[in-house]
Design a protein around this motif. Structure first.
Motif, short mmCIF file in Angstrom:
data_model
loop_
_atom_site.label_atom_id
_atom_site.label_comp_id
_atom_site.label_asym_id
_atom_site.label_seq_id
_atom_site.Cartn_x
_atom_site.Cartn_y
_atom_site.Cartn_z
N TYR A 282 42.38 104.84 -34.50
CA TYR A 282 42.93 106.02 -33.84
C TYR A 282 41.78 106.94 -33.44
O TYR A 282 40.94 107.30 -34.26
N THR A 283 41.75 107.30 -32.18
CA THR A 283 40.62 108.08 -31.64
C THR A 283 40.86 109.58 -31.67
O THR A 283 39.93 110.35 -31.46
N GLY A 284 42.11 109.98 -31.85
CA GLY A 284 42.45 111.39 -31.71
C GLY A 284 42.71 111.78 -30.27
O GLY A 284 42.87 112.97 -29.96
N GLY A 285 42.74 110.78 -29.39
CA GLY A 285 42.91 111.05 -27.96
C GLY A 285 44.37 111.16 -27.54
O GLY A 285 45.26 111.44 -28.35
N ARG B 53 42.08 107.66 -24.45
CA ARG B 53 43.24 107.03 -25.05
C ARG B 53 43.32 107.35 -26.54
O ARG B 53 42.33 107.76 -27.16
N SER B 54 44.49 107.12 -27.11
CA SER B 54 44.70 107.49 -28.50
C SER B 54 44.31 106.39 -29.48
O SER B 54 44.09 106.66 -30.66
N ASP C 112 52.80 96.31 -35.93
CA ASP C 112 51.44 96.86 -35.83
C ASP C 112 51.45 98.36 -36.02
O ASP C 112 50.52 98.92 -36.62
N ARG C 113 52.48 99.02 -35.53
CA ARG C 113 52.56 100.48 -35.60
C ARG C 113 53.36 100.93 -36.83
O ARG C 113 54.31 101.67 -36.73
N THR C 114 52.92 100.45 -37.98
CA THR C 114 53.47 100.86 -39.27
C THR C 114 52.29 101.11 -40.21
O THR C 114 51.16 100.66 -39.94
N PRO C 115 52.51 101.80 -41.32
CA PRO C 115 51.39 102.08 -42.24
C PRO C 115 50.68 100.82 -42.74
O PRO C 115 49.47 100.83 -42.96
N LYS C 116 51.42 99.73 -42.89
CA LYS C 116 50.82 98.49 -43.39
C LYS C 116 50.42 97.54 -42.27
O LYS C 116 49.87 96.46 -42.53
N GLY C 117 50.69 97.91 -41.03
CA GLY C 117 50.34 97.07 -39.90
C GLY C 117 48.86 97.18 -39.56
O GLY C 117 48.12 97.99 -40.13
N LYS C 118 48.42 96.41 -38.58
CA LYS C 118 46.99 96.37 -38.26
C LYS C 118 46.47 97.70 -37.71
O LYS C 118 45.28 97.99 -37.80
N ASP C 119 47.37 98.53 -37.17
CA ASP C 119 46.95 99.84 -36.66
C ASP C 119 46.97 100.93 -37.74
O ASP C 119 46.52 102.05 -37.48
N HIS C 120 47.52 100.57 -38.93
CA HIS C 120 47.60 101.55 -40.03
C HIS C 120 48.18 102.87 -39.54
O HIS C 120 47.60 103.95 -39.73
N TRP C 121 49.33 102.75 -38.91
CA TRP C 121 49.96 103.88 -38.23
C TRP C 121 50.74 104.72 -39.25
O TRP C 121 51.78 104.32 -39.73
#
Length: 349
Positions: free
Chosen positions: A330-333, A323-324, A52-61
């Motif tokens: 991503y909220t910027g938090g 929260r972030s 999830d915490r990768t560029p292609k994951g659901k979070d687009h991290w």
């Protein structure tokens, strides 16, 4: 070395204890804990469930978001306890970090780089790859030894192994004082508090076993156990298994004092869920920190670090920790937890 002058005629521990009317100067240090809310780098680790915490994951991290998160975490850490200690924490326990790399990026951020933080970290067996770690200012704390303690337990229903975070034990010298720190991130309440309670009770039992081994060597050992316990001060894991007390007068040799219990009773919390505050993030100390001989470091007071910028300012979750990540964006938090801290003081010679 940073110090703070503490003057007379004010209450330190109880309404009956006063410092003398002569100016007395104390060294003061902040000891803190902070759950960093999924501080992952964007790389895909094939061994853990971090997709999830990768560029292609659901979070687009992405690295852009990661760098912003690092900056936010570093800013917060740099300011914990600074109003009184005039310095960032001498010692900081952290949770929900993916690996050593994210810690190196964190301590090398411009907000923290000048503090020259050292790192103690082990990879844990947690399926998601999140770990605990200890950061310490090398000029203030000298590490003597460290090791990890694995929490081995099995699901009550399936009998399958439950993989969770190790408990990290670090011993070292704070200005000559030998202090032992245990950093924790106990199992979550997923599935409900009652159904998951046995997991945190097992974590508490391991924590107590670690402390008992230290007390067997020195009954007056200075021990600090800290972390995201996923329980409040009045839950069985803390109150019955650790036997951490709210009031000093009830504490005997090898006993534990929980300053967070009074904060929780006042309604303070480190995280919010469904409009209820909890104080899962706790710092608990052994009896010897309560001694009133200030020739070595003693406990002064505790707090929850919750400046305005760490608080959600608008919307449904106004007043909650900012929260972030929320609602898949991503909220910027910062984090869904506030940091907690204690001050230790020692009379200057």
């Amino acid at each position: 070395m940073f110090s703070k002058s503490i003057y007379t005629v004010f209450f330190l521990f109880t309404a009956t204890f006063l410092f003398s009317q002569e100016k007395t100067e104390y060294k003061i240090h902040t000891i803190a804990f902070y759950n960093l809310e999924n501080l992952f780098d964007p790389e895909d680790d094939p061994i853990t469930f971090d997709d999830d915490r990768t560029p292609k994951g659901k979070d687009h991290w992405t690295y852009k978001l990661y760098r912003h998160k690092i900056k936010n975490m570093a800013r917060t850490i740099s300011e914990i306890g600074k109003d009184l200690a005039t310095n960032s924490p001498a010692i900081l326990g952290v949770a929900e970090i993916e690996n050593r790399k994210v810690l190196e990026d964190l301590v090398n951020d411009p907000n923290l780089k000048s503090k020259d933080y050292g790192i103690v970290h082990f990879d844990s067996p947690d399926r998601r790859g999140i770990d605990v770690a200890l950061l310490y200012q090398k000029a203030l704390f000298k590490v003597k030894n460290y090791n990890k303690h694995e929490l081995i337990m099995y699901d009550n229903n399936t009998a399958k192994r439950v993989f969770t975070r190790d408990q990290l034990l670090v011993g070292g010298y704070l200005d000559g004082d030998l202090i032992h720190i245990i950093v924790n991130h106990w199992p979550s309440r997923r599935g409900g508090e009652a159904r998951s309670r046995y997991k945190r009770e097992k974590a508490a039992a391991l924590n107590k076993k670690i402390m008992d081994s230290l007390f067997a060597i020195d009954p007056y050992a200075k021990i600090i156990t800290m972390g995201d316990l996923n329980d409040n001060p009045n839950n069985s894991s803390v109150k019955k298994i650790l036997m951490a007390k709210q009031y000093r007068k009830n504490i005997k040799i090898k006993g534990l004092y929980n300053p967070m219990a009074k904060l929780a009773k006042k309604g303070l919390g480190s995280l919010a869920w469904r409009d209820q505050w909890s104080l899962f993030d706790q710092i608990i100390i052994s009896k010897n920190f309560l001694n009133t001989n200030y020739s070595s470091y003693r406990y002064y007071k505790a707090g929850v670090f919750n400046p305005e910028y760490l608080i959600t300012s608008t919307g449904k979750y106004k007043g909650y920790p900012f929260r972030s990540y929320a609602n898949g964006t991503y909220t910027g938090g910062y984090s869904d937890h506030f940091p907690v801290y204690i001050y230790l003081i020692k009379q200057k010679k």
